[in-house]
Enzyme design. Structure first.
Site, PDB file in Angstrom:
ATOM      1  N   SER A   1       4.003   2.315   7.985  1.00 58.50           N
ATOM      2  CA  SER A   1       3.838   1.305   7.508  1.00 58.50           C
ATOM      3  C   SER A   1       4.962   0.902   6.604  1.00 58.50           C
ATOM      4  O   SER A   1       5.541   1.980   6.379  1.00 58.50           O
ATOM      5  CB  SER A   1       2.793   1.848   6.037  1.00 58.50           C
TER       6      SER A   1
ATOM      7  N   HIS B   1       1.118  -1.235   0.105  1.00 59.93           N
ATOM      8  CA  HIS B   1      -0.079   0.366  -0.110  1.00 59.93           C
ATOM      9  C   HIS B   1       0.718   1.065  -0.146  1.00 59.93           C
ATOM     10  O   HIS B   1       0.512   2.335  -0.513  1.00 59.93           O
ATOM     11  CB  HIS B   1      -1.147  -0.165   1.117  1.00 59.93           C
TER      12      HIS B   1
ATOM     13  N   ASP C   1       0.972  -7.491   2.049  1.00 65.18           N
ATOM     14  CA  ASP C   1       1.294  -5.989   1.993  1.00 65.18           C
ATOM     15  C   ASP C   1       2.992  -6.330   2.164  1.00 65.18           C
ATOM     16  O   ASP C   1       2.890  -5.280   2.542  1.00 65.18           O
ATOM     17  CB  ASP C   1       0.746  -5.336   3.294  1.00 65.18           C
TER      18      ASP C   1
HETATM   19  N1  ARG Z   1      -5.034   1.138   6.844  1.00 65.66           N
HETATM   20  C1  ARG Z   1      -3.418   0.581   6.728  1.00 65.66           C
HETATM   21  C2  ARG Z   1      -2.792   1.803   7.030  1.00 65.66           C
HETATM   22  O1  ARG Z   1      -3.273   2.936   7.217  1.00 65.66           O
HETATM   23  C3  ARG Z   1      -3.214   0.032   5.476  1.00 65.66           C
HETATM   24  C4  ARG Z   1      -3.495   1.058   5.074  1.00 65.66           C
HETATM   25  C5  ARG Z   1      -3.973   0.838   3.012  1.00 65.66           C
HETATM   26  N2  ARG Z   1      -4.989  -0.759   2.795  1.00 65.66           N
HETATM   27  C6  ARG Z   1      -6.238  -0.016   2.220  1.00 65.66           C
HETATM   28  N3  ARG Z   1      -7.206  -1.430   1.640  1.00 65.66           N
HETATM   29  N4  ARG Z   1      -6.999   0.690   2.283  1.00 65.66           N
HETATM   30  O2  ARG Z   1      -1.947   1.938   6.983  1.00 65.66           O
END
Ligand code: ARG
Length: 713
Positions: free
Chosen positions: A648, A86, A227
């Site tokens: 992340s 991501h 991921d």
């Molecule tokens: N919640 C995670 C973050 O903020 C992943 C975000 C990307 N994934 C998604 N399905 N939108 O780092």
């Protein structure tokens, strides 16, 4: 009685253990705060100098900022970088077309030559960290800067640059400084960074692995997302940052991470280093409520309507699907986070905890005879009450701009000089047009969104809170805002090529200023300016109060280590591998396996597709060196590390400092964590490095990457 006493002693002894996991610690304070003892108790085997040392290469030199808001780490002597899928998403999407749909199908380069340069990308290392608190304080004392300026980002940046200019650090040409306040401006650090801009895509799994579970599973456990994505940093032949060139070479960094596939057990030590973006751990209860009702709630409301439209549109074609994938992920991520946060604040009794802390603080302040401390929370709260509505309107306006691309920018942002000749007007208009009508922009989808978002903005605001132009529009169109939007989207100079061309034949300021889109955006902008003026007035009152509150809290803590709020600077967090109980009667395992991917498979949902090749590997149990002792393939695991957005892509390291996973999310039950860390429920969700290596080698057939890493068992 004796038993009771024993219980108390045991309970007291247990406290440091319980609290051990909270904290996004500053590397430069690790020794002074004596974190080593706690880390040893949890299992750390290497010395803290190996984690961070100002003098010698340490783990921190293998870790950097990936892109603009993520973390990545170097895992080979040739500048190979791993981060989250991501985090690479936007870059992968930019490189994708319907013919070469890397987002959809994945991408695996088989040689350096096949690696793909990305635009506007960067990988940034931390070179040097200096405590400049005394310097700033002496500037305040001598009147060189005012107290108010000591909170100003712009002023601090100026001082940072001045100090940097006076420093004869080697290789300065490639560095830039950043001076920021920490602990609510009770401390200041100057950090030097070095940024590489030739970073190339090396490999990425398909969407169906890298974003498996999509928005449905986002912020949730149990999780089955692979991921990760792989990039490489290139520098010039001397290893210095350089713009993309065929002559650049893979970067040799002073340090890279080794990888362990020995696996993890519950209770194992886990450490994460990275760049957490923002936390608000020192808010008062009333400020938390402000966050809930003036920020999260209006944000949820606005995004609800946008997301519904985007989802519907994305179903219509592969082309739209590619173009809107990144927007959907961006808008949905903090929409869902806001929903989860408001729920978790209530479920985890954050307000009650805060109120108790405030009462304790006040009692302590009185006991030491400090009225400054005793009154500070009430002073903060008084300010909060005054600014609540401003905060609400600020959220609405920024959502208006964030959800509708046509509203996002305004030609009049800049100075009038940009428009003082017809040539300049033409040039500005043309460049704005190509910015807006970028490859991923679909005018009629944006129109649909505008038609719902603007009326909602009207519904949620009072006439006196809107720009008078917008009120006139409402009157003129008798409340039919959809009709008004159609006119803007059909007739504006920026609506289509035809209109633009017509305008360019005889460009004039007058025509530009009477453009309906121009007027609309000017109206939004003027509201935004007013709000931002008000907000900075509030900040002037609030900053010193927060500084005082935190100073008091630190005094009260009496030397117990505290971590400053995250501000996208490098932090270290330690904890251990651990399951959790989301609710009564339910326990979540601390890891997931490929079996769960197969269980979740749903060919009817774009979020739960399982690639055929992955199924074959699963059927054959063709896992190479990466399987669990019981023969299953691990996918993700949980740790107690204290992380947030920005982390992340951060590497999860074991007790020897070897890479065992990549952090990529937080869990639903503790989305209040940015405000208050929950010792029982807060978990960090990581993709297991064995799954990463399995996908690279067995699924992607990219063994050359495995061969350049040092993998230990
Ligand atoms: N919640 C995670 C973050 O903020 C992943 C975000 C990307 N994934 C998604 N399905 N939108 O780092």
């Amino acid at each position: 009685m004796k038993k009771l006493l024993l219980t108390i002693i045991v309970a007291t002894l247990a406290i440091p253990q319980l609290r051990a996991d909270k904290g996004m610690w500053l590397l430069q304070l690790m020794r002074q705060q004596n974190l080593e003892d706690n880390m040893r108790k949890l299992g750390l085997q290497i010395s803290v100098d190996e984690i961070y040392s100002p003098e010698a290469p340490s783990i921190k030199d293998a870790i950097g900022i990936f892109g603009g808001g993520c973390t990545g780490e170097v895992v080979s002597p040739n500048g190979l970088v791993v981060t989250n899928h991501h985090c690479g998403f936007g870059f992968i999407q930019q490189l994708s077309t319907v013919e070469h749909n890397y987002l959809q199908n994945g991408f695996w380069s088989q040689s350096y030559e096949e690696e793909l340069p990305c635009e506007d990308i960067g990988f940034t290392f931390v070179v040097k960290i200096t405590d400049v608190t005394d310097e700033i304080n002496s500037r305040i004392a001598s009147g060189k800067i005012t107290e108010e300026q000591s909170f100003s980002r712009a002023e601090l940046a100026k001082i940072g640059k001045e100090l940097f200019d006076a420093d004869n650090v080697e290789g300065k040409k490639y560095m830039y400084p950043q001076l920021l306040p920490y602990f609510e401006a009770n401390k200041y650090y100057l950090v030097y960074y070095k940024k590489y801009t030739d970073v190339r895509l090396v490999g990425t799994p398909p969407f169906a692995i890298g974003k498996f579970g999509g928005e449905t599973d986002n912020w949730m456990w149990p999780r089955h997302t692979g991921d990760f994505s792989v990039f490489r940093i290139y520098g010039d032949k001397d290893g210095n940052p350089a713009a993309y060139s065929k002559d650049n070479v893979p970067l040799k960094t002073p340090k890279h991470l080794n990888i362990s596939i020995a696996g993890t057990e519950q209770g194992d030590f886990a450490m994460i280093m990275g760049f957490p973006g923002s936390t608000s751990r020192y808010l008062t209860a009333e400020e938390v409520e402000q966050r809930m009702y003036q920020k999260n709630e209006p944000r949820i409301a606005m995004r609800d309507v946008t997301l519904k439209i985007i989802r519907e549109e994305m179903e219509k074609s592969e082309d739209i699907n590619i173009k809107y994938a990144s927007k959907l992920a961006r808008i949905s991520n903090y929409w869902k986070n806001s929903i989860g946060m408001n729920k978790a604040i209530i479920d985890n009794k954050v307000l009650e905890t805060k109120l108790q802390e405030e009462a304790d603080f006040k009692a302590w302040a009185k006991s030491i005879g400090s009225s400054e401390y005793a009154n500070v929370v009430e002073q903060i709260n008084a300010c909060v009450r005054e600014m609540n509505r401003t905060q609400y309107l600020t959220t609405l306006t920024s959502e208006l701009i964030g959800n509708v691309e046509f509203f996002a920018r305004n030609l009049s942002d800049g100075n009038k000089k940009m428009f003082d000749t017809p040539e300049k007007i033409a040039e500005q208009m043309q460049s704005y047009y190509s910015w807006l009508h970028n490859r991923d922009y679909i005018h009629n989808i944006d129109r649909r969104i505008a038609k719902e978002v603007l009326p909602l903005y009207f519904e949620l605001t009072k006439p006196e809170e809107r720009d008078s132009y917008l009120n006139e529009v409402e009157k003129k169109y008798k409340g039919n805002l959809a009709k008004y939007i159609d006119e803007v989207y059909d007739n504006s100079i920026l609506a289509n090529e035809k209109n633009l061309k017509k305008f360019l034949k005889k460009p004039s300021l007058k025509k530009m200023e009477s453009d309906p889109a121009y007027k609309l955006r000017t109206a939004i902008l003027s509201v935004q300016r007013e709000l931002s003026k008000k907000n900075s007035e509030f900040a002037k009152r609030m900053n010193p109060l927060h500084k005082t509150y935190l100073k008091g809290l630190m005094e009260k803590a009496n030397g117990a280590p505290m971590a400053p709020d995250a501000n996208f600077t490098m932090r270290m967090t330690y904890g251990s591998v651990k399951p959790y109980q989301p609710k009564d009667g339910v326990t979540y395992n601390h890891y997931t396996t490929l079996k769960g991917v197969m269980e979740k498979e749903n060919p009817k949902s774009s979020e739960f597709i399982v690639p055929a090749r992955l199924k074959e590997l699963y059927d054959r149990k063709d896992y190479g060196d990466y399987a669990l002792p019981n023969g299953e393939m691990p996918v993700a695991f949980l740790t107690t590390n204290d992380i947030t957005g920005g982390n992340s892509g951060s590497g999860v390291l074991n007790s020897k400092g070897e890479l065992i996973g990549l952090a990529f999310d937080g869990n639903w039950e503790s989305l209040s964590g940015d405000i208050n860390f929950d010792n029982d429920k807060q978990r960090c969700i990581n993709v297991d490095i064995r799954y990463v290596l399995f996908v690279i080698e067995k699924f992607g057939g990219c063994k050359r990457l495995i061969d350049e890493m040092k993998i230990v068992k």
